[in-house]
Design a protein around this motif. Structure first.
Motif, PDB file in Angstrom:
ATOM      1  N   PRO A 275     -33.681 -17.869  31.965  1.00 10.88           N
ATOM      2  CA  PRO A 275     -34.765 -18.038  30.994  1.00 10.88           C
ATOM      3  C   PRO A 275     -35.635 -16.786  30.849  1.00 10.88           C
ATOM      4  N   ALA A 276     -35.874 -16.073  31.965  1.00 15.62           N
ATOM      5  CA  ALA A 276     -36.664 -14.843  31.883  1.00 15.62           C
ATOM      6  C   ALA A 276     -35.925 -13.765  31.101  1.00 15.62           C
ATOM      7  N   ASP A 277     -34.576 -13.737  31.215  1.00 14.29           N
ATOM      8  CA  ASP A 277     -33.792 -12.791  30.414  1.00 14.29           C
ATOM      9  C   ASP A 277     -33.937 -13.094  28.930  1.00 14.29           C
ATOM     10  N   ILE A 278     -33.937 -14.367  28.578  1.00 12.95           N
ATOM     11  CA  ILE A 278     -34.113 -14.759  27.174  1.00 12.95           C
ATOM     12  C   ILE A 278     -35.498 -14.315  26.697  1.00 12.95           C
ATOM     13  N   GLN A 279     -36.516 -14.533  27.533  1.00 11.57           N
ATOM     14  CA  GLN A 279     -37.879 -14.130  27.166  1.00 11.57           C
ATOM     15  C   GLN A 279     -37.958 -12.618  26.939  1.00 11.57           C
ATOM     16  N   HIS A 280     -37.337 -11.867  27.815  1.00  9.71           N
ATOM     17  CA  HIS A 280     -37.321 -10.412  27.677  1.00  9.71           C
ATOM     18  C   HIS A 280     -36.644 -10.005  26.369  1.00  9.71           C
ATOM     19  N   THR A 281     -35.560 -10.674  26.042  1.00  5.95           N
ATOM     20  CA  THR A 281     -34.800 -10.338  24.835  1.00  5.95           C
ATOM     21  C   THR A 281     -35.559 -10.749  23.585  1.00  5.95           C
ATOM     22  N   LEU A 282     -36.272 -11.870  23.632  1.00  6.84           N
ATOM     23  CA  LEU A 282     -37.097 -12.271  22.488  1.00  6.84           C
ATOM     24  C   LEU A 282     -38.239 -11.286  22.270  1.00  6.84           C
ATOM     25  N   THR A 283     -38.782 -10.751  23.346  1.00  4.18           N
ATOM     26  CA  THR A 283     -39.808  -9.712  23.213  1.00  4.18           C
ATOM     27  C   THR A 283     -39.215  -8.478  22.550  1.00  4.18           C
ATOM     28  N   ALA A 284     -37.998  -8.134  22.968  1.00  6.76           N
ATOM     29  CA  ALA A 284     -37.309  -6.999  22.359  1.00  6.76           C
ATOM     30  C   ALA A 284     -37.027  -7.235  20.877  1.00  6.76           C
ATOM     31  N   LEU A 285     -36.752  -8.481  20.507  1.00  5.84           N
ATOM     32  CA  LEU A 285     -36.522  -8.801  19.099  1.00  5.84           C
ATOM     33  C   LEU A 285     -37.764  -8.494  18.264  1.00  5.84           C
ATOM     34  N   THR A 286     -38.919  -8.917  18.734  1.00  4.13           N
ATOM     35  CA  THR A 286     -40.157  -8.613  18.018  1.00  4.13           C
ATOM     36  C   THR A 286     -40.382  -7.116  17.921  1.00  4.13           C
ATOM     37  N   ALA A 287     -40.213  -6.407  19.034  1.00  2.00           N
ATOM     38  CA  ALA A 287     -40.441  -4.957  19.039  1.00  2.00           C
ATOM     39  C   ALA A 287     -39.446  -4.240  18.134  1.00  2.00           C
ATOM     40  N   HIS A 288     -38.183  -4.637  18.205  1.00  2.00           N
ATOM     41  CA  HIS A 288     -37.150  -3.942  17.431  1.00  2.00           C
ATOM     42  C   HIS A 288     -37.341  -4.152  15.930  1.00  2.00           C
ATOM     43  N   THR A 289     -37.621  -5.391  15.516  1.00  2.00           N
ATOM     44  CA  THR A 289     -37.765  -5.646  14.089  1.00  2.00           C
ATOM     45  C   THR A 289     -39.029  -4.988  13.527  1.00  2.00           C
ATOM     46  N   LEU A 290     -40.081  -4.921  14.322  1.00  2.00           N
ATOM     47  CA  LEU A 290     -41.266  -4.180  13.899  1.00  2.00           C
ATOM     48  C   LEU A 290     -40.940  -2.697  13.741  1.00  2.00           C
ATOM     49  N   ALA A 291     -40.309  -2.122  14.761  1.00  2.00           N
ATOM     50  CA  ALA A 291     -39.993  -0.691  14.714  1.00  2.00           C
ATOM     51  C   ALA A 291     -39.028  -0.371  13.584  1.00  2.00           C
ATOM     52  N   GLN A 292     -38.054  -1.232  13.387  1.00  2.00           N
ATOM     53  CA  GLN A 292     -37.089  -1.022  12.304  1.00  2.00           C
ATOM     54  C   GLN A 292     -37.798  -1.011  10.951  1.00  2.00           C
ATOM     55  N   ALA A 293     -38.727  -1.947  10.758  1.00  2.00           N
ATOM     56  CA  ALA A 293     -39.480  -1.998   9.507  1.00  2.00           C
ATOM     57  C   ALA A 293     -40.344  -0.756   9.330  1.00  2.00           C
ATOM     58  N   ILE A 294     -40.976  -0.307  10.407  1.00  2.00           N
ATOM     59  CA  ILE A 294     -41.824   0.880  10.329  1.00  2.00           C
ATOM     60  C   ILE A 294     -40.999   2.113   9.993  1.00  2.00           C
ATOM     61  N   ARG A 295     -39.841   2.218  10.628  1.00  2.00           N
ATOM     62  CA  ARG A 295     -38.993   3.396  10.368  1.00  2.00           C
ATOM     63  C   ARG A 295     -38.477   3.413   8.934  1.00  2.00           C
ATOM     64  N   SER A 296     -38.073   2.252   8.427  1.00  2.00           N
ATOM     65  CA  SER A 296     -37.430   2.221   7.114  1.00  2.00           C
ATOM     66  C   SER A 296     -38.417   2.186   5.966  1.00  2.00           C
ATOM     67  N   ASP A 297     -39.572   1.535   6.168  1.00  2.00           N
ATOM     68  CA  ASP A 297     -40.503   1.354   5.059  1.00  2.00           C
ATOM     69  C   ASP A 297     -41.748   2.211   5.166  1.00  2.00           C
ATOM     70  N   ALA A 298     -42.005   2.760   6.333  1.00  2.00           N
ATOM     71  CA  ALA A 298     -43.174   3.619   6.479  1.00  2.00           C
ATOM     72  C   ALA A 298     -42.776   5.072   6.661  1.00  2.00           C
ATOM     73  N   ASP A 299     -41.484   5.362   6.548  1.00  2.00           N
ATOM     74  CA  ASP A 299     -41.006   6.716   6.798  1.00  2.00           C
ATOM     75  C   ASP A 299     -41.481   7.126   8.185  1.00  2.00           C
ATOM     76  N   GLY A 300     -40.814   6.584   9.185  1.00  2.00           N
ATOM     77  CA  GLY A 300     -41.257   6.718  10.565  1.00  2.00           C
ATOM     78  C   GLY A 300     -41.679   8.110  10.960  1.00  2.00           C
ATOM     79  N   ALA A 301     -41.080   9.133  10.364  1.00  2.00           N
ATOM     80  CA  ALA A 301     -41.429  10.498  10.739  1.00  2.00           C
ATOM     81  C   ALA A 301     -42.868  10.828  10.372  1.00  2.00           C
ATOM     82  N   SER A 302     -43.388  10.200   9.271  1.00  2.00           N
ATOM     83  CA  SER A 302     -44.752  10.526   8.844  1.00  2.00           C
ATOM     84  C   SER A 302     -45.776   9.526   9.360  1.00  2.00           C
ATOM     85  N   ALA A 303     -45.315   8.375   9.847  1.00  2.00           N
ATOM     86  CA  ALA A 303     -46.236   7.386  10.405  1.00  2.00           C
ATOM     87  C   ALA A 303     -46.535   7.776  11.840  1.00  2.00           C
TER      88      ALA A 303
END
Length: 383
Positions: A275-303
Motif C-alpha cells: 500500500p505504501a508503494d501505491i501511495q508513493h506512485t500516486l504522489t508521483a502521478l500528481t508530480a509527473h502530470t503537473l510537471a508534464q503540463a508545465i513543460r508542454s504548456d508553460a514552455d518549461g525552459a522559460s518558466a
C-alpha cells in the motif's frame, strides 16, 4: 476600504477555509484567516453525493443547509479573530461544494444554500461563480488563474502557480508587462493560460484513509516509506484526460477511488506492491502530470519559478518529486515565498471574485475556460 470574505471548500473536502481580504487600488491584503473542519457526518454525505444515489434531491438540500451552517460558523470565527464586525464586510463570496462537474453536458453543481448563509451572517452573500462561464460555453474552471495573475505575476519573469487541492491545476503567468494593467481580471488577456492537470490529493487522501484510517498523508511521510512502481505509473498515465488539449477541467467525476481500483486491477505490477508503494506512485502521478503540463504548456525552459498552493504544498514528498521532475533550472517553492500562505490562496481568490462581481467586472478568462467571452460571475443574495 473594501473588505470581503472568501470561503472555499474544495475537492479534498476536509473543511472550510476562510480569508478576510482588503481589496482596493493597492491590491489584495490578507487581514485574517480561519479554518473549520467538516463534521464527519456532513463530510461523509458530501462525499456520498459525488456519485448517483437514492433520494439525492432531499439529501443534497439537507447537506446544503448543513454546509451553510458550517460556513456561517467559519465566518463568525474569522470575524471574532480579526476583530471585525459584520457591518464592515461588503460581502461573503462563497464557492460552495462541488458535487458534480460536467461542463461537457452544460452544467456544474456546487451545492450550497447562500440564502440561508446570508440569513445567518447578516452579510451580503455572492455565490454560484462557475455556472455563468459554463452557460457561455466554458469549462467553469479553473477560475483562479485571473486571480493568480493579479496577485502573483512579475514583470520580468514567467511564473507558474500550481494549485494542488483534491484536483491540481496550473496558472501560467507570463511577465506582467504583457498586459495593460497588472490588476486586471478578465482584461489580463489571452496570454494567461491555465487548466486542471489531473488528480492532486484526492487519490492520495482516499488511499491512506482506506489503509491507515487517516484523512491525509501528513508531509507525505507514509508515501515516502514506499517505492515507485514504474509499470503502475505508466499505466495510470494512459488515462486519456492527460492527453486532452486545454481548455479542460476535471474532478471526482473522473478521478475517484473506483477509477483507481480499475487501474490497479488492470496492472499486474500493482498486485505485488505494498500500500505504501501505491501511495508513493500516486504522489508521483500528481508530480509527473503537473510537471508534464508545465513543460508542454508553460514552455518549461522559460518558466523559471513554480509556486505551489493548496494542501499539496505541505506534502514534502510531492514537493520533492515535482522539483525533481522539473529539474534544477526551475525553482519550486510554496506561495509563502510570495507572502501568501498556501492554504489561504483559494479563499482569497473567491474574495477577489466577489469584489469583481460587486464592481461589475468580469471574473473569467476565456482563454483559460474556453467561454465565448468575458462574463461577470456570481449571484447576489442580499443580507
Amino acid at each position: 476600504m473594501s473588505l470581503f470574505i472568501g470561503l472555499m471548500s474544495g475537492t479534498s473536502m476536509d473543511g472550510v477555509d476562510a480569508a478576510l481580504a482588503r481589496i482596493d487600488a493597492d491590491g489584495v491584503a490578507t487581514l485574517g484567516a480561519a479554518f473549520l473542519a467538516f463534521p464527519p457526518a456532513l463530510r461523509a454525505e458530501l462525499m456520498a453525493l459525488q456519485a448517483a444515489g437514492s433520494n439525492e434531491v432531499e439529501r443534497e438540500a439537507l447537506a446544503a443547509n448543513g454546509l451553510a451552517r458550517v460556513y456561517a460558523d467559519c465566518v463568525a470565527l474569522l470575524l471574532e479573530q480579526s476583530g471585525q464586525h459584520c457591518d464592515a464586510i461588503c460581502a461573503v463570496a462563497v464557492h460552495g461544494q462541488t458535487i458534480r462537474h460536467r461542463p461537457e453536458l452544460g452544467f456544474t453543481r456546487q451545492t450550497n444554500n447562500p440564502a440561508l448563509l446570508a440569513e445567518l451572517c447578516g452579510i451580503n452573500v455572492i455565490a454560484d461563480f462557475r455556472s455563468r462561464d459554463v452557460a457561455a460555453g466554458g469549462q467553469g474552471a479553473p477560475l483562479v488563474p485571473a486571480f493568480h495573475h493579479a496577485l502573483f505575476s512579475h514583470p520580468a519573469q514567467t511564473r507558474v502557480v500550481a494549485n494542488i487541492g483534491g484536483i491540481a491545476n496550473i496558472s501560467i503567468l507570463p511577465g506582467a508587462g504583457a498586459y495593460a494593467g497588472a490588476g486586471a481580471g478578465a482584461g489580463a488577456g489571452s496570454a494567461v493560460r491555465g487548466f486542471d492537470t489531473g488528480p492532486g490529493n484526492a487519490l492520495l487522501d482516499g488511499w491512506i484513509q482506506r489503509h491507515l484510517g487517516r484523512e491525509y498523508d501528513q508531509d507525505g511521510a507514509w508515501g515516502a516509506t514506499g517505492q515507485l512502481v514504474p509499470a503502475l505509473l505508466e499505466s495510470l498515465l494512459r488515462e486519456p484526460y492527460f492527453a486532452l488539449p486545454a481548455p479542460k477541467s476535471t474532478g471526482r467525476d473522473l478521478f475517484h477511488m473506483n477509477w483507481l481500483e480499475q487501474q490497479l486491477s488492470a496492472c499486474p505490477a500493482a498486485a505485488s506492491a505494498s500500500p505504501a508503494d501505491i501511495q508513493h506512485t500516486l504522489t508521483a502521478l500528481t508530480a509527473h502530470t503537473l510537471a508534464q503540463a508545465i513543460r508542454s504548456d508553460a514552455d518549461g525552459a522559460s518558466a523559471s519559478a513554480v509556486y505551489v498552493c493548496g494542501g499539496g504544498a505541505y506534502n514534502a514528498l510531492l514537493m520533492q518529486q515535482l522539483a525533481a521532475e522539473l529539474g534544477p533550472q526551475t525553482s519550486v517553492q510554496s506561495t509563502a515565498a510570495l507572502g501568501v500562505a498556501p492554504n489561504h490562496v483559494e479563499a482569497l481568490a473567491f474574495a477577489w471574485l466577489g469584489q469583481r462581481y460587486t464592481a461589475r467586472l468580469a471574473g473569467n478568462l476565456p482563454a483559460v475556460t474556453g467561454a465565448r467571452g468575458e462574463r461577470i460571475l456570481g449571484a447576489l443574495y442580499p443580507a
